[in-house]
Design a protein around this motif. Sequence first.
Motif, PDB file in Angstrom:
ATOM      1  N   PRO A 170       2.080   4.049   2.901  1.00 30.87           N
ATOM      2  CA  PRO A 170       2.177   4.541   4.280  1.00 30.87           C
ATOM      3  C   PRO A 170       2.411   6.045   4.314  1.00 30.87           C
ATOM      4  N   VAL A 171       1.543   6.748   5.013  1.00 29.74           N
ATOM      5  CA  VAL A 171       1.606   8.210   4.999  1.00 29.74           C
ATOM      6  C   VAL A 171       2.948   8.708   5.517  1.00 29.74           C
ATOM      7  N   GLY A 172       3.476   8.057   6.532  1.00 30.03           N
ATOM      8  CA  GLY A 172       4.732   8.514   7.120  1.00 30.03           C
ATOM      9  C   GLY A 172       5.952   8.218   6.286  1.00 30.03           C
ATOM     10  N   ASN A 173       5.804   7.420   5.212  1.00 28.49           N
ATOM     11  CA  ASN A 173       6.964   7.011   4.416  1.00 28.49           C
ATOM     12  C   ASN A 173       7.024   7.662   3.043  1.00 28.49           C
ATOM     13  N   VAL A 174       6.057   8.501   2.704  1.00 31.48           N
ATOM     14  CA  VAL A 174       6.031   9.118   1.385  1.00 31.48           C
ATOM     15  C   VAL A 174       6.045  10.633   1.514  1.00 31.48           C
ATOM     16  N   THR A 175       6.337  11.287   0.407  1.00 29.83           N
ATOM     17  CA  THR A 175       6.372  12.742   0.374  1.00 29.83           C
ATOM     18  C   THR A 175       5.566  13.240  -0.814  1.00 29.83           C
ATOM     19  N   THR A 176       5.269  14.502  -0.798  1.00 31.17           N
ATOM     20  CA  THR A 176       4.584  15.125  -1.927  1.00 31.17           C
ATOM     21  C   THR A 176       5.452  15.034  -3.174  1.00 31.17           C
ATOM     22  N   GLY A 177       4.816  14.717  -4.306  1.00 30.09           N
ATOM     23  CA  GLY A 177       5.537  14.653  -5.574  1.00 30.09           C
ATOM     24  C   GLY A 177       5.793  13.261  -6.086  1.00 30.09           C
ATOM     25  N   LEU A 178       5.449  12.228  -5.316  1.00 31.32           N
ATOM     26  CA  LEU A 178       5.686  10.853  -5.740  1.00 31.32           C
ATOM     27  C   LEU A 178       4.623  10.445  -6.761  1.00 31.32           C
ATOM     28  N   ILE A 179       5.052   9.887  -7.885  1.00 33.29           N
ATOM     29  CA  ILE A 179       4.145   9.418  -8.924  1.00 33.29           C
ATOM     30  C   ILE A 179       3.758   7.975  -8.620  1.00 33.29           C
ATOM     31  N   VAL A 180       2.449   7.691  -8.592  1.00 30.56           N
ATOM     32  CA  VAL A 180       1.987   6.380  -8.155  1.00 30.56           C
ATOM     33  C   VAL A 180       0.719   6.012  -8.916  1.00 30.56           C
ATOM     34  N   ALA A 181       0.529   4.696  -9.129  1.00 29.81           N
ATOM     35  CA  ALA A 181      -0.722   4.160  -9.657  1.00 29.81           C
ATOM     36  C   ALA A 181      -1.487   3.530  -8.509  1.00 29.81           C
ATOM     37  N   VAL A 182      -2.782   3.812  -8.435  1.00 33.44           N
ATOM     38  CA  VAL A 182      -3.608   3.332  -7.330  1.00 33.44           C
ATOM     39  C   VAL A 182      -4.803   2.580  -7.902  1.00 33.44           C
ATOM     40  N   ARG A 183      -5.055   1.415  -7.359  1.00 28.17           N
ATOM     41  CA  ARG A 183      -6.202   0.595  -7.758  1.00 28.17           C
ATOM     42  C   ARG A 183      -7.288   0.713  -6.692  1.00 28.17           C
ATOM     43  N   GLY A 184      -8.537   0.903  -7.124  1.00 28.03           N
ATOM     44  CA  GLY A 184      -9.613   1.013  -6.163  1.00 28.03           C
ATOM     45  C   GLY A 184     -10.881   1.534  -6.790  1.00 28.03           C
ATOM     46  N   ARG A 185     -11.717   2.197  -5.964  1.00 26.05           N
ATOM     47  CA  ARG A 185     -13.017   2.680  -6.416  1.00 26.05           C
ATOM     48  C   ARG A 185     -13.273   4.070  -5.844  1.00 26.05           C
ATOM     49  N   MET A 186     -13.979   4.872  -6.620  1.00 27.70           N
ATOM     50  CA  MET A 186     -14.454   6.159  -6.143  1.00 27.70           C
ATOM     51  C   MET A 186     -15.706   5.947  -5.304  1.00 27.70           C
TER      52      MET A 186
END
Length: 213
Positions: A170-186
């Motif tokens: 959620p865009v409103g719940n995160v800030t710059t600098g958070l390390i995350v793994a994302v699953r998906g496609r380019m």
Amino acid sequence: QGWLPLRVSALSQFAVHSMGLDFLRKPQGAVDLHKSGGGNPSLSRTQLPYENLSKRFLVSTGQYSQQYSSLYYVRLELLGEAVLRAARAKWGGQLSNAQFLEALKKAKEGGECVVIGTLYKSMTLKPSVLHEYMKHLAIEGPMDKYISDSDTLYLEDQTARVQLLGNTPPVGNVTTGLIVAVRGRMSDACFHATDYCLAGATSPTPGPAPSPE
């Protein structure tokens, strides 16, 4: 009980005769703060000469060489392995090892994969030094908030930066600098996410063994 005022009065008279009346007079150069016509006793404050030595702290020219990119890269190095372990635990039974990519630039168009990086939150209302030269916003004075519905998320590492779309944090719940793994496609130069994963809380450090006593 009547001896105390007489004793104080006698002491005051002794001080006046011993020290003279100079200590009761307004010091030389003092500023009179007494309000005219108020009938209140005068309050004087002595002005002393001083030299302003704060000029060496003034910023005369803009210096923008100090950036936070190195801090984010170190954070990615330290937390990347933890995020990767969490991602493998969550999606390891559904994806092959080759689909867990070590760099964003290796994500191919259309192929499902997992990428790890640092979130960057692009905030339209966030104060920026560039706004001094690019007047895209007509905002004056302090603002109550700096988030808006137009904020977007990007994922970046040392190799690339891509915009995140789809099922993102959620865009409103995160800030710059958070390390995350994302699953998906380019697709169309953006990463369309179907799921995401965080490192989670670290395991508690075992404390010292209790004493037999």
